[in-house]
Design an enzyme around this catalytic site. Structure first.
Site, mmCIF file in Angstrom:
data_model
loop_
_atom_site.group_PDB
_atom_site.id
_atom_site.type_symbol
_atom_site.label_atom_id
_atom_site.label_comp_id
_atom_site.label_asym_id
_atom_site.label_seq_id
_atom_site.Cartn_x
_atom_site.Cartn_y
_atom_site.Cartn_z
ATOM 1 N N ASN A 85 0.864 -1.173 0.000
ATOM 2 C CA ASN A 85 0.000 0.000 0.000
ATOM 3 C C ASN A 85 0.904 1.228 0.000
ATOM 4 O O ASN A 85 1.470 1.590 1.033
ATOM 5 C CB ASN A 85 -0.917 -0.004 1.223
ATOM 6 C CG ASN A 85 -1.745 1.269 1.345
ATOM 7 O OD1 ASN A 85 -1.854 2.045 0.399
ATOM 8 N ND2 ASN A 85 -2.327 1.493 2.517
ATOM 9 N N LYS A 92 0.109 4.230 -0.194
ATOM 10 C CA LYS A 92 -0.537 5.404 0.399
ATOM 11 C C LYS A 92 -0.327 6.612 -0.528
ATOM 12 O O LYS A 92 -0.275 6.448 -1.747
ATOM 13 C CB LYS A 92 -0.034 5.631 1.820
ATOM 14 C CG LYS A 92 -0.228 4.392 2.701
ATOM 15 C CD LYS A 92 -0.075 4.660 4.167
ATOM 16 C CE LYS A 92 -0.320 3.380 4.952
ATOM 17 N NZ LYS A 92 -0.303 3.623 6.419
ATOM 18 N N HIS A 130 -9.820 1.213 4.674
ATOM 19 C CA HIS A 130 -8.568 1.417 5.406
ATOM 20 C C HIS A 130 -8.827 2.365 6.575
ATOM 21 O O HIS A 130 -9.642 3.275 6.483
ATOM 22 C CB HIS A 130 -7.493 1.991 4.478
ATOM 23 C CG HIS A 130 -6.127 1.971 5.071
ATOM 24 N ND1 HIS A 130 -5.694 2.927 5.973
ATOM 25 C CD2 HIS A 130 -5.086 1.097 4.914
ATOM 26 C CE1 HIS A 130 -4.452 2.650 6.336
ATOM 27 N NE2 HIS A 130 -4.063 1.541 5.717
ATOM 28 N N GLU A 170 -7.337 4.803 7.699
ATOM 29 C CA GLU A 170 -7.153 6.230 7.396
ATOM 30 C C GLU A 170 -8.389 6.795 6.705
ATOM 31 O O GLU A 170 -8.766 7.953 6.946
ATOM 32 C CB GLU A 170 -5.887 6.415 6.557
ATOM 33 C CG GLU A 170 -4.623 6.148 7.362
ATOM 34 C CD GLU A 170 -3.406 5.784 6.527
ATOM 35 O OE1 GLU A 170 -2.356 5.530 7.141
ATOM 36 O OE2 GLU A 170 -3.500 5.729 5.286
ATOM 37 N N GLU A 200 -5.928 -4.850 10.507
ATOM 38 C CA GLU A 200 -4.928 -3.806 10.704
ATOM 39 C C GLU A 200 -5.226 -3.066 12.004
ATOM 40 O O GLU A 200 -6.027 -2.138 12.017
ATOM 41 C CB GLU A 200 -4.890 -2.841 9.513
ATOM 42 C CG GLU A 200 -6.249 -2.404 8.976
ATOM 43 C CD GLU A 200 -6.172 -1.075 8.244
ATOM 44 O OE1 GLU A 200 -5.144 -0.791 7.638
ATOM 45 O OE2 GLU A 200 -7.169 -0.323 8.315
ATOM 46 N N SER A 221 2.246 -2.529 10.380
ATOM 47 C CA SER A 221 3.715 -2.384 10.451
ATOM 48 C C SER A 221 4.456 -3.700 10.283
ATOM 49 O O SER A 221 5.446 -3.964 10.964
ATOM 50 C CB SER A 221 4.123 -1.704 11.772
ATOM 51 O OG SER A 221 3.654 -0.366 11.814
#
Length: 255
Positions: A13, A15, A98, A100, A169, A213
């Site tokens: 990803n 981003k 996601h 975010e 996640e 991570s």
């Protein structure tokens, strides 16, 4: 019961990162170090770079993915990009929900479920993200949160649920350098697998990947867990050597 789907998925990803020059250099590095991985590999890139990355990845083992898409097919939705549009570029995967997007764009469980539905209708595999915040984990709400988020997707997509990829996640481990221990991650993955089994007879084939991570140093330990079928990789996917190391770890554990 052990998951029967042993082929791992490693999805990068990017981003909101990249440039024409940086993308070319990264993919050149990946192509130089990757031949025929035993795992599935995807690059989820900003939509403005789809044409470039499609061309650069042609003939390789790397599949193309996007980081979001609209619930709408077409129309007066300025700034949005539909599943049909990205399908034109050979996109195979779409990240939906996601953390975010949930945090910054106010995406609800129901909206995420509809985005998964839009992807499936276009023949694109949605990578559906679920996960709890640090506050929720400390309050003992992890199970409640992830089950609620997944339940909305199951409710909207019914029998098609077997066609998704699910990404756990933990929000507290995204971009923070913190990572769930392999045991913590496996516990949530196992919980999600049980929920999927209740919804689909094909639950064992659904890839549940970890997205908090994962990096070159911890990938092997995480990927060795029974119900961890791959990784949704953030920062490490922008470094060819690190991403290749994770792909290598996944390939060793794929059948």
């Amino acid at each position: 019961m052990t998951s029967t789907n042993k082929k791992k998925l490693i999805a990068g990803n990017w981003k909101m990162n990249g440039s024409l020059a940086a993308n070319a250099a990264l993919i050149d590095g990946l192509k130089a170090g990757m031949s025929h991985p035993a795992c599935d590999v995807a690059l989820c890139v900003p939509s403005v770079y789809l044409a470039q990355v499609q061309q650069l990845c042609a003939g390789t083992a790397m599949h193309l993915g996007v980081q979001d898409l609209s619930t709408h097919v077409q129309g007066a939705y300025t700034g949005e990009v539909s599943a049909a549009m990205v399908k034109d570029f050979g996109v195979r995967y779409a990240i939906v929900g996601h953390s975010e997007c949930r945090q910054y764009h106010g995406e609800t469980d129901e909206l995420v479920a509809k985005k998964a539905q839009a992807a499936l209708a276009a023949g694109i595999t949605p990578i559906v993200c679920v996960g709890e915040t640090l506050t929720q984990r400390e309050a003992g709400q992890t199970e409640e949160v992830v089950k609620r988020q997944l339940a909305a997707v199951i409710h909207t997509n019914g029998h098609c649920i077997s066609e998704i990829v699910l990404a756990y996640e933990p929000v507290w481990a995204i971009g923070t350098g913190q990572t769930a221990t392999p045991e913590q991650a496996q516990a949530v993955h196992a919980l999600l697998r049980v929920q999927l089994r209740a919804a689909s007879s094909q639950a064992e084939r659904i890839q549940i990947v970890y997205g908090g991570s994962m990096n070159a140093a911890n990938a092997s330990a995480l990927l060795a867990q029974t119900d961890i079928d791959g990784g949704l990789i953030g920062g490490a996917s922008l470094k060819a050597a690190d991403f290749l190391s994770i792909i290598s770890a996944a390939s060793e554990l794929s059948v």
